[in-house]
Structure formats: C-alpha cells, structure tokens
Design a protein around this motif. Structure first.
Motif, PDB file in Angstrom:
ATOM      1  N   ILE A 251     104.167 -20.870   5.254  1.00 52.80           N
ATOM      2  CA  ILE A 251     104.888 -19.875   5.838  1.00 52.80           C
ATOM      3  C   ILE A 251     105.702 -20.325   7.154  1.00 52.80           C
ATOM      4  CG2 ILE A 251     105.192 -17.611   6.719  1.00 52.80           C
ATOM      5  CD1 ILE A 251     104.279 -17.337   4.075  1.00 52.80           C
ATOM      6  N   GLY A 252     106.924 -20.187   7.212  1.00 59.09           N
ATOM      7  CA  GLY A 252     107.694 -20.536   8.409  1.00 59.09           C
ATOM      8  C   GLY A 252     108.357 -19.341   9.071  1.00 59.09           C
ATOM      9  N   PHE A 253     107.878 -19.090  10.351  1.00 57.58           N
ATOM     10  CA  PHE A 253     108.642 -18.263  11.101  1.00 57.58           C
ATOM     11  C   PHE A 253     109.637 -18.841  12.031  1.00 57.58           C
ATOM     12  CE2 PHE A 253     104.412 -16.430  10.206  1.00 57.58           C
ATOM     13  CZ  PHE A 253     104.704 -14.880   9.949  1.00 57.58           C
ATOM     14  N   SER A 254     111.032 -18.760  11.963  1.00 59.38           N
ATOM     15  CA  SER A 254     112.000 -19.224  12.677  1.00 59.38           C
ATOM     16  C   SER A 254     112.374 -18.602  13.797  1.00 59.38           C
ATOM     17  CB  SER A 254     113.252 -19.479  11.729  1.00 59.38           C
ATOM     18  OG  SER A 254     112.869 -20.290  10.804  1.00 59.38           O
ATOM     19  N   PRO A 255     112.795 -19.374  15.104  1.00 56.79           N
ATOM     20  CA  PRO A 255     113.299 -18.721  16.052  1.00 56.79           C
ATOM     21  C   PRO A 255     114.408 -18.002  16.145  1.00 56.79           C
ATOM     22  CG  PRO A 255     112.616 -21.042  16.453  1.00 56.79           C
ATOM     23  CD  PRO A 255     112.574 -21.013  15.043  1.00 56.79           C
ATOM     24  N   GLY A 256     114.726 -16.892  16.605  1.00 55.73           N
ATOM     25  CA  GLY A 256     115.872 -16.024  16.499  1.00 55.73           C
ATOM     26  C   GLY A 256     116.048 -15.212  15.239  1.00 55.73           C
ATOM     27  N   LEU A 257     115.104 -15.316  14.388  1.00 61.85           N
ATOM     28  CA  LEU A 257     115.172 -14.603  13.115  1.00 61.85           C
ATOM     29  C   LEU A 257     113.939 -13.831  13.173  1.00 61.85           C
ATOM     30  CD1 LEU A 257     116.379 -17.358  10.768  1.00 61.85           C
ATOM     31  CD2 LEU A 257     117.763 -15.529  11.675  1.00 61.85           C
ATOM     32  N   PRO A 258     113.917 -12.358  13.630  1.00 64.21           N
ATOM     33  CA  PRO A 258     112.780 -11.744  13.870  1.00 64.21           C
ATOM     34  C   PRO A 258     112.427 -10.821  12.766  1.00 64.21           C
ATOM     35  CG  PRO A 258     114.580 -10.542  14.945  1.00 64.21           C
ATOM     36  CD  PRO A 258     115.053 -12.328  14.616  1.00 64.21           C
ATOM     37  N   ASP A 259     113.369 -10.800  11.772  1.00 61.98           N
ATOM     38  CA  ASP A 259     113.252  -9.974  10.517  1.00 61.98           C
ATOM     39  C   ASP A 259     113.203 -10.974   9.155  1.00 61.98           C
ATOM     40  OD1 ASP A 259     115.797 -10.771  10.453  1.00 61.98           O
ATOM     41  OD2 ASP A 259     116.445  -8.844  10.124  1.00 61.98           O
ATOM     42  N   VAL A 260     113.014 -12.005   9.162  1.00 60.89           N
ATOM     43  CA  VAL A 260     113.080 -13.070   8.206  1.00 60.89           C
ATOM     44  C   VAL A 260     111.917 -14.276   8.314  1.00 60.89           C
ATOM     45  CG1 VAL A 260     114.283 -14.915   7.190  1.00 60.89           C
ATOM     46  CG2 VAL A 260     115.610 -12.916   7.886  1.00 60.89           C
ATOM     47  N   VAL A 261     111.247 -14.489   7.082  1.00 58.83           N
ATOM     48  CA  VAL A 261     110.316 -15.756   7.026  1.00 58.83           C
ATOM     49  C   VAL A 261     110.792 -16.405   5.858  1.00 58.83           C
ATOM     50  CG1 VAL A 261     108.323 -14.291   7.984  1.00 58.83           C
ATOM     51  CG2 VAL A 261     108.867 -14.239   5.596  1.00 58.83           C
ATOM     52  N   GLU A 262     110.531 -17.733   5.867  1.00 54.76           N
ATOM     53  CA  GLU A 262     110.268 -18.649   4.574  1.00 54.76           C
ATOM     54  C   GLU A 262     109.098 -18.773   4.133  1.00 54.76           C
ATOM     55  OE1 GLU A 262     113.927 -21.462   5.830  1.00 54.76           O
ATOM     56  OE2 GLU A 262     112.149 -21.912   6.696  1.00 54.76           O
ATOM     57  N   ALA A 263     108.945 -18.980   2.728  1.00 48.93           N
ATOM     58  CA  ALA A 263     107.669 -19.357   2.278  1.00 48.93           C
ATOM     59  C   ALA A 263     107.757 -20.064   0.965  1.00 48.93           C
ATOM     60  CB  ALA A 263     107.123 -17.756   1.464  1.00 48.93           C
ATOM     61  N   VAL A 264     107.017 -20.931   1.000  1.00 50.89           N
ATOM     62  CA  VAL A 264     106.755 -21.976  -0.090  1.00 50.89           C
ATOM     63  C   VAL A 264     105.264 -21.620  -0.872  1.00 50.89           C
ATOM     64  CG1 VAL A 264     106.615 -24.195  -0.885  1.00 50.89           C
ATOM     65  CG2 VAL A 264     108.050 -23.672   0.914  1.00 50.89           C
ATOM     66  N   VAL A 265     105.194 -21.292  -2.092  1.00 50.65           N
ATOM     67  CA  VAL A 265     103.956 -21.028  -2.836  1.00 50.65           C
ATOM     68  C   VAL A 265     103.410 -22.120  -3.559  1.00 50.65           C
ATOM     69  CG1 VAL A 265     102.498 -19.335  -4.031  1.00 50.65           C
ATOM     70  CG2 VAL A 265     104.232 -18.481  -2.397  1.00 50.65           C
ATOM     71  N   PHE A 266     102.352 -22.602  -3.485  1.00 50.29           N
ATOM     72  CA  PHE A 266     101.914 -23.820  -4.297  1.00 50.29           C
ATOM     73  C   PHE A 266     100.747 -23.232  -5.293  1.00 50.29           C
ATOM     74  CE2 PHE A 266     103.293 -25.969  -0.615  1.00 50.29           C
ATOM     75  CZ  PHE A 266     103.934 -27.095  -1.010  1.00 50.29           C
ATOM     76  N   GLY A 267     101.239 -22.513  -6.147  1.00 47.13           N
ATOM     77  CA  GLY A 267     100.248 -21.873  -7.278  1.00 47.13           C
ATOM     78  C   GLY A 267      99.134 -21.017  -6.833  1.00 47.13           C
ATOM     79  N   HIS A 268      99.669 -20.316  -5.695  1.00 48.82           N
ATOM     80  CA  HIS A 268      98.521 -19.329  -4.780  1.00 48.82           C
ATOM     81  C   HIS A 268      99.120 -17.979  -5.187  1.00 48.82           C
ATOM     82  CE1 HIS A 268      95.371 -19.123  -1.956  1.00 48.82           C
ATOM     83  NE2 HIS A 268      95.934 -17.901  -1.465  1.00 48.82           N
ATOM     84  N   GLU A 269      98.168 -16.944  -4.863  1.00 49.65           N
ATOM     85  CA  GLU A 269      98.508 -15.585  -4.844  1.00 49.65           C
ATOM     86  C   GLU A 269      99.558 -15.339  -3.923  1.00 49.65           C
ATOM     87  OE1 GLU A 269      97.531 -13.014  -6.556  1.00 49.65           O
ATOM     88  OE2 GLU A 269      96.142 -14.368  -7.856  1.00 49.65           O
ATOM     89  N   PRO A 270     100.793 -14.711  -3.988  1.00 49.54           N
ATOM     90  CA  PRO A 270     101.850 -14.410  -3.154  1.00 49.54           C
ATOM     91  C   PRO A 270     101.114 -13.678  -2.066  1.00 49.54           C
ATOM     92  CG  PRO A 270     102.038 -13.206  -5.100  1.00 49.54           C
ATOM     93  CD  PRO A 270     100.854 -13.996  -5.636  1.00 49.54           C
ATOM     94  N   PRO A 271     101.915 -13.805  -0.901  1.00 49.35           N
ATOM     95  CA  PRO A 271     101.344 -12.864   0.407  1.00 49.35           C
ATOM     96  C   PRO A 271     101.769 -11.432   0.170  1.00 49.35           C
ATOM     97  CG  PRO A 271     102.801 -14.792   1.175  1.00 49.35           C
ATOM     98  CD  PRO A 271     103.018 -14.508  -0.377  1.00 49.35           C
ATOM     99  N   LEU A 272     101.092 -10.495   0.772  1.00 43.77           N
ATOM    100  CA  LEU A 272     101.497  -9.264   0.795  1.00 43.77           C
ATOM    101  C   LEU A 272     101.970  -8.796   2.256  1.00 43.77           C
ATOM    102  CD1 LEU A 272      98.357  -7.573  -0.811  1.00 43.77           C
ATOM    103  CD2 LEU A 272     100.460  -7.816  -1.642  1.00 43.77           C
ATOM    104  N   ALA A 273     102.931  -7.862   2.255  1.00 44.06           N
ATOM    105  CA  ALA A 273     103.504  -7.454   3.330  1.00 44.06           C
ATOM    106  C   ALA A 273     103.106  -6.227   3.702  1.00 44.06           C
ATOM    107  CB  ALA A 273     105.236  -7.534   3.365  1.00 44.06           C
ATOM    108  N   VAL A 274     102.243  -5.682   4.684  1.00 41.54           N
ATOM    109  CA  VAL A 274     101.691  -4.633   4.957  1.00 41.54           C
ATOM    110  C   VAL A 274     102.389  -3.904   6.286  1.00 41.54           C
ATOM    111  CG1 VAL A 274      99.623  -3.403   5.325  1.00 41.54           C
ATOM    112  CG2 VAL A 274      99.492  -5.500   3.849  1.00 41.54           C
TER     113      VAL A 274
END
Length: 403
Positions: free
Chosen positions: A259-282
C-alpha cells in the motif's frame, strides 16, 4: 461494543491459551494473585487436609498420603519449596505416628516411603526448573528474533495510526512467516503485509529478506510499481540462494499487499496485491472490499502468461479520511469452526461499526477481528495469523521522511 457472550469468550480464550502453552510463564499466570505466586498454597492445603482427615477419621489410615504432597509441589513450586514440603511431610507423618497415636503405628516402612518420595520430588523439581530456565532462554531468543523481523512501530509512525495483532501457529517459536511493516519516506508512506508459504525458520528467513528490501525500496523509490518489482526480484534471488544451498525449502513464495499513501492525496491510496486477500476499508459507512485485481504471489512472476508482466498492476483507489484499511493473512480467512465453515471478518465488523463508529479505529478493529477469529476456531490457531489496521492520523499530518 462487546456483549456478555463476547466478554466471556475473550476471558475463556485467554485462559485456554495460557493453560495450553504449558510453560513456566503460563503456570505463573494461572497460579498468581495480584502478581504474587501462590502455588505453594496448593501443596500446603493438601497436606493440611491429609492431616485433618487422618485425625478426624478412624475408618482407614490416610496419613501415608503425605507422600503425594512433595510430588505436587515438584510440579508447580520451586526446588526450595519442594524441599520444605518434603520435610513437612515427614514431620506430619512422624507426628501422626508417634504423637497423636490414635491408631497402631505404621512403622518404618511407611516413614521410608515418605522420605524417599520427598527426595525423588526434590530431584524432579530440579530437573523441571532447569528445563523451564532453558525454555525461557529460548523464548527470549525467539522474542528477540521476532522484534528483529517485525520491528516495533512507534505511535503515529509515518503519519499513520496503526495497530497489529500477530499470533504464531507455533506458540513455542512465537514467530513465523507472516510479516508487516510501515516505511515512511520522501515519496510518502508505504505499508507491506504478507505471508510466506510454509512455516519454520525458513519462512522467518524469507520474511526478513522481503522486509529488508521493502524498507530500502519503500524509502528511496518514487514509484510504487518499482517497489513491487524490487520485492519480486528479492524473492527470486532468495529462492535461488536457498536452492543453491541444497535446502528443501528453495521453492517458497509469498503473498502480500503493498500500500502507498501519497503526500497531498488524503482520499487516495495505491495498492498492489500479490495473490493476497484484498484489503477491507472500514469506516462509519460500513465495510467494503477494495476493488483490486490481484496478481501472482511474490516469486511466481515467471508463471505469468507470455506478453504480460509478472508484477501485479498498481491500483489507485478512493479511501475516505475516516476509513481504516484492514489487512489480514490466511490465518484469519481460513479459520474454521467445528463444522468446517470459514470465518468472515466482515460479519463481525459490520454490526460493531454500525453500533459504534469508534470500532473502526485501528486498535479496536484488530482486537475485534482477533477475538472473532479465536471465537470462531475455538482458540485453535492452525496457521500464523496477522491482523493489521492502518489509516492516516487525524489532523492530516503528512508522512515524515524518518525511519
């Protein structure tokens, strides 16, 4: 908010885990009151009951049972305490045989039995205490290894509010193939959660290799895709190294979420999934699975179809400021109840967040999932289990470049 049933399950699960470990720390926990060891009360109560019963009844001779007292002490008390109870048993036996004299004397044979039983108990206590000391030393080594691989994360590290729960399937080893970390840097804060295939020291070694690469690449590389490629290359190199050593674990792979949290983008994340369970947003609005297309696990890029990159794509996703990312390993998603039904974390999370939005906070969220997992599988953790939750800190402080 936990109901009375959940509270009882948490207490019961803690007792089961403490009793099941069967080590010195567990016994100390179970036989302590306000931090004071009261194990000596057990053999003392037993000796008192034997003496009282022998005086109070004429039906049968019970004083010879004092031979059992030092044996009980040997199982739960120190060597010196065991020796004291061995001597007390002899004294009580002699009092019954020579002072109270409310029946015929038991003779020298009974006395020798009590003396011999006490001596054997003291020797047995010595072996037990020595073994416990060696075990505790190995446990300290395992804890040091765990802190080295899974380094402690400071509060607010990289501008992130985070919490983690880690349960090793091997309770004696206390560390396994699950891994997680946060790495702040000049290009934002990166998060990695993953699970190495298999168990044992080989899995720990692989996790350490991946985390080392993540901590360097996550800090220096501006592009999250490059970080992902570096992780894939490191996995391939590590497999080649273990294979060259002739080890049978040279074909390991690892699933992971980057997961990547970029500066200046408070409502966006970047994600790369290597055969794993996808994240949940709670968050206050409920639980949702992030729409991420997963790729192959780390170390398996060569199996990608011809013409396609073996590294999974980078997804840019919307994540509200009040939402928490929840990442779990298969110790959670593959936990089964006695009927063989898999655990679904969202079934516990959704009603908890609906009742109290504060349940989406990382600390409360990981506790909720941990308790639900243990309750579902009746405390029988079959695989390494990691629950990791992270979100931007309130106040909007940008990730730092330290660490």
């Amino acid at each position: 908010m936990r109901g009375p049933v959940g509270g009882r399950w948490e207490l019961f699960g803690g007792l089961v885990r403490a009793a099941g470990r069967g080590d010195a720390v567990s016994r100390h926990e179970l036989l302590s009151v306000r931090g004071r060891n009261v194990a000596w009360l057990v053999p003392l109560l037993m000796l008192t009951c034997i003496a009282v019963a022998d005086v109070a009844t004429d039906v049968f001779q019970i004083i010879a049972w004092t031979v059992l007292v030092p044996g009980v002490a040997a199982a739960i008390c120190s060597v010196w305490s065991t020796a004291v109870f061995a001597m007390l048993s002899v004294v009580v036996y002699l009092l019954a045989d020579m002072v109270w004299k409310h029946r015929e004397e038991t003779g020298l044979a009974g006395l020798m039995l009590v003396v011999l039983g006490g001596a054997i108990a003291v020797v047995a206590a010595g072996f037990r205490v020595g073994g416990e000391r060696r075990m505790l030393h190995m446990r300290d080594i395992a804890d040091t290894t765990r802190r080295t691989v899974l380094r402690p994360l400071p509060v607010g590290f990289g501008g992130m509010d985070h919490a983690a729960v880690y349960l090793a399937a091997d309770s004696e080893a206390r560390v396994g193939g699950d891994f997680y970390d946060i790495q702040p840097g000049p290009h934002g804060t990166r998060v990695l959660v993953g699970d190495v295939q298999g168990k044992g020291l080989g899995a720990v070694e692989t996790a350490a290799a991946l985390l080392g690469t993540f901590r360097e690449a996550g800090y220096h590389e501006p592009d999250l895709a490059t970080v992902a490629e570096r992780l894939e290359i490191r996995m391939v190199r590590h497999r080649a190294h273990t294979a060259a050593l002739g080890r049978s674990d040279g074909d390991r792979f690892a699933t992971a979420v980057l997961i990547g949290f970029s500066p200046g983008l408070p409502d966006v994340v970047e994600a790369v999934v290597f055969g794993h369970e996808p994240p949940l947003a709670v968050g206050p609005r409920g639980v949702r699975v992030l729409p991420v297309v997963g790729g192959l696990p780390l170390g398996m890029a060569e199996l990608a179809p011809t013409g396609r990159s073996g590294t999974p794509p980078v997804h840019r996703l919307r994540l509200a400021e009040d939402e928490t990312l929840l990442l779990v390993t298969d110790g959670v998603t593959e936990a089964r109840d006695p009927a063989g039904v898999f655990y679904r974390p969202a079934d516990d999370i959704a009603p908890a967040v609906a009742a109290d939005a504060r349940s989406a906070a990382p600390t409360r969220l990981v506790s909720l999932v941990r308790d639900g997992t243990l309750r579902h599988c009746r405390g029988r953790v079959a695989d390494d289990t990691t629950v990791f939750a992270v979100r931007r800190t309130s106040g909007g402080r940008e990730p730092g470049a330290d660490g």
